[in-house]
Design a protein around this motif. Structure first.
Motif, mmCIF file in Angstrom:
data_model
loop_
_atom_site.group_PDB
_atom_site.id
_atom_site.type_symbol
_atom_site.label_atom_id
_atom_site.label_comp_id
_atom_site.label_asym_id
_atom_site.label_seq_id
_atom_site.Cartn_x
_atom_site.Cartn_y
_atom_site.Cartn_z
ATOM 1 N N SER A 34 35.695 -0.030 52.730
ATOM 2 C CA SER A 34 35.690 1.428 52.686
ATOM 3 C C SER A 34 34.886 1.944 51.496
ATOM 4 N N VAL A 35 34.039 2.948 51.751
ATOM 5 C CA VAL A 35 33.282 3.620 50.690
ATOM 6 C C VAL A 35 33.828 5.038 50.581
ATOM 7 N N THR A 36 34.361 5.384 49.423
ATOM 8 C CA THR A 36 35.015 6.669 49.245
ATOM 9 C C THR A 36 34.251 7.547 48.270
ATOM 10 N N ASN A 37 34.047 8.810 48.648
ATOM 11 C CA ASN A 37 33.397 9.781 47.765
ATOM 12 C C ASN A 37 34.041 11.146 48.017
ATOM 13 N N HIS A 38 34.859 11.601 47.059
ATOM 14 C CA HIS A 38 35.507 12.903 47.169
ATOM 15 C C HIS A 38 34.925 13.897 46.166
ATOM 16 N N VAL A 39 33.728 13.601 45.673
ATOM 17 C CA VAL A 39 33.119 14.437 44.636
ATOM 18 C C VAL A 39 31.830 15.079 45.141
ATOM 19 N N ALA A 40 30.898 14.257 45.601
ATOM 20 C CA ALA A 40 29.580 14.759 45.989
ATOM 21 C C ALA A 40 29.637 15.447 47.350
ATOM 22 N N ASN A 41 28.839 16.498 47.510
ATOM 23 C CA ASN A 41 28.708 17.169 48.806
ATOM 24 C C ASN A 41 27.233 17.314 49.175
ATOM 25 N N ASP A 42 26.446 16.313 48.749
ATOM 26 C CA ASP A 42 25.027 16.313 49.058
ATOM 27 C C ASP A 42 24.609 14.907 49.472
ATOM 28 N N ALA A 43 23.445 14.818 50.087
ATOM 29 C CA ALA A 43 22.976 13.531 50.610
ATOM 30 C C ALA A 43 22.837 12.483 49.518
ATOM 31 N N GLN A 44 22.289 12.858 48.376
ATOM 32 C CA GLN A 44 22.057 11.899 47.301
ATOM 33 C C GLN A 44 23.367 11.301 46.801
ATOM 34 N N GLY A 45 24.383 12.157 46.658
ATOM 35 C CA GLY A 45 25.660 11.659 46.171
ATOM 36 C C GLY A 45 26.307 10.681 47.124
ATOM 37 N N VAL A 46 26.266 11.000 48.425
ATOM 38 C CA VAL A 46 26.831 10.095 49.419
ATOM 39 C C VAL A 46 26.057 8.788 49.452
ATOM 40 N N LEU A 47 24.737 8.888 49.414
ATOM 41 C CA LEU A 47 23.906 7.689 49.442
ATOM 42 C C LEU A 47 24.131 6.827 48.208
ATOM 43 N N ASP A 48 24.298 7.451 47.046
ATOM 44 C CA ASP A 48 24.579 6.697 45.822
ATOM 45 C C ASP A 48 25.868 5.890 45.963
ATOM 46 N N SER A 49 26.881 6.494 46.583
ATOM 47 C CA SER A 49 28.157 5.793 46.757
ATOM 48 C C SER A 49 27.995 4.592 47.682
ATOM 49 N N ILE A 50 27.259 4.786 48.771
ATOM 50 C CA ILE A 50 27.038 3.678 49.711
ATOM 51 C C ILE A 50 26.283 2.541 49.032
ATOM 52 N N ILE A 51 25.240 2.895 48.309
ATOM 53 C CA ILE A 51 24.433 1.875 47.625
ATOM 54 C C ILE A 51 25.255 1.145 46.581
ATOM 55 N N SER A 52 26.112 1.885 45.880
ATOM 56 C CA SER A 52 26.967 1.255 44.870
ATOM 57 C C SER A 52 27.859 0.197 45.498
ATOM 58 N N ALA A 53 28.449 0.528 46.661
ATOM 59 C CA ALA A 53 29.319 -0.439 47.335
ATOM 60 C C ALA A 53 28.528 -1.642 47.845
ATOM 61 N N MET A 54 27.282 -1.415 48.248
ATOM 62 C CA MET A 54 26.449 -2.500 48.782
ATOM 63 C C MET A 54 25.940 -3.433 47.690
ATOM 64 N N SER A 55 25.928 -2.955 46.459
ATOM 65 C CA SER A 55 25.319 -3.743 45.373
ATOM 66 C C SER A 55 26.330 -4.172 44.316
ATOM 67 N N THR A 56 27.605 -4.244 44.683
ATOM 68 C CA THR A 56 28.649 -4.668 43.749
ATOM 69 C C THR A 56 28.357 -6.063 43.216
ATOM 70 N N ILE A 57 28.604 -6.269 41.923
ATOM 71 C CA ILE A 57 28.406 -7.578 41.309
ATOM 72 C C ILE A 57 29.276 -8.619 42.028
ATOM 73 N N ALA A 58 28.684 -9.756 42.327
ATOM 74 C CA ALA A 58 29.335 -10.883 43.008
ATOM 75 C C ALA A 58 29.516 -10.637 44.505
ATOM 76 N N HIS A 59 29.057 -9.503 45.009
ATOM 77 C CA HIS A 59 29.004 -9.291 46.464
ATOM 78 C C HIS A 59 28.109 -10.369 47.067
ATOM 79 N N ASN A 60 28.492 -10.922 48.203
ATOM 80 C CA ASN A 60 27.757 -12.048 48.776
ATOM 81 C C ASN A 60 26.275 -11.740 48.961
ATOM 82 N N ASN A 61 25.957 -10.545 49.455
ATOM 83 C CA ASN A 61 24.557 -10.184 49.670
ATOM 84 C C ASN A 61 23.812 -9.973 48.360
#
Length: 233
Positions: free
Chosen positions: A177-204
């Motif tokens: 799950s990617v959660t964002n209850h702060v941003a209401n714009d495309a950049q903020g949502v995209l930043d949250s998704i990218i953050s979840a995709m690039s977590t340290i030690a994430h397999n990818n």
């Protein structure tokens, strides 16, 4: 036996016809064997084209089923269905899409897993070397809600016609799950998704790979993302 015979007919007849060999045991998948596993999974005969296409997708060299079947990682094949067949079979593309309650989603995914176990031989603790595994190794099948999406459906992005019915497979971890209850714009949502995709030690992040991004309808009204997405409600 009657259910198996009906399912063989739905697969194209000729029970001895060899569809493929399934690693890592390289068991022979005939139409009769595929039908048996479909019946055990609770599939209706009408599901046959999706199950058959999905197995051929898993058998493609691009998927590397041999590696996925006996890796120590916990990945499992995620099946995504596009096109008119979604509605014909009653596949869930909306609320609780990764959960229970829809026969087509549950049994199509389960049929694939039974083939991977019974024909491929990837039994946990034996040829399946996953250290932790995850519950989606029971069933992992969803559909894209094309009608609600502001983007082209995934299969259209890949060059198919909108009225084609297709399947897409990707080896995936459990949904994160990617959660964002702060941003209401495309950049903020995209930043949250990218953050979840690039977590340290994430397999990818460690060994590279692809992610399937699933986006609900709430952020769509103010978000215009350019990465491939699957929209659900």
């Amino acid at each position: 036996a009657e259910a198996v015979a009906t399912t063989v007919d739905a697969l194209g007849g000729d029970p001895g016809h060899v569809e493929m060999r399934v690693p890592p045991r390289w068991g022979v998948l005939t139409r009769e064997v595929l039908a048996v596993n479909m019946v055990m999974a609770g599939c209706k005969p009408a599901y046959a084209p999706v199950v058959r296409a999905a197995m051929h997708a898993l058998g493609s060299p691009h998927f590397n089923l041999y590696g996925i079947q006996h890796t120590t990682h916990k990945a499992a094949p995620l099946l995504i269905v596009n096109g008119p067949i979604r509605k014909q079979l009653g596949l869930n593309a909306g609320s609780n899409v990764f959960g229970s309650g829809t026969r087509a989603n549950a049994t199509i995914g389960r049929a694939l897993r039974l083939v991977l176990l019974n024909v491929g031989g990837a039994w946990p603790g034996d040829l399946d070397k996953s250290t932790l595994g995850h519950p989606r190794k029971y069933t992992f099948c969803i559909a894209e809600h094309e009608e609600a999406s502001p983007w082209a459906p995934y299969h259209v992005e890949q060059g198919y016609a909108r009225d084609d019915s297709t399947v897409f497979c990707i080896a995936a971890e459990p949904p994160h799950s990617v959660t964002n209850h702060v941003a209401n714009d495309a950049q903020g949502v995209l930043d949250s998704i990218i953050s979840a995709m690039s977590t340290i030690a994430h397999n990818n992040a460690v060994s590279s790979g692809s992610c399937a991004v699933v986006i609900g309808p709430e952020p769509v009204s103010y978000t215009h993302l350019t990465l491939p997405t699957i929209l659900l409600v």
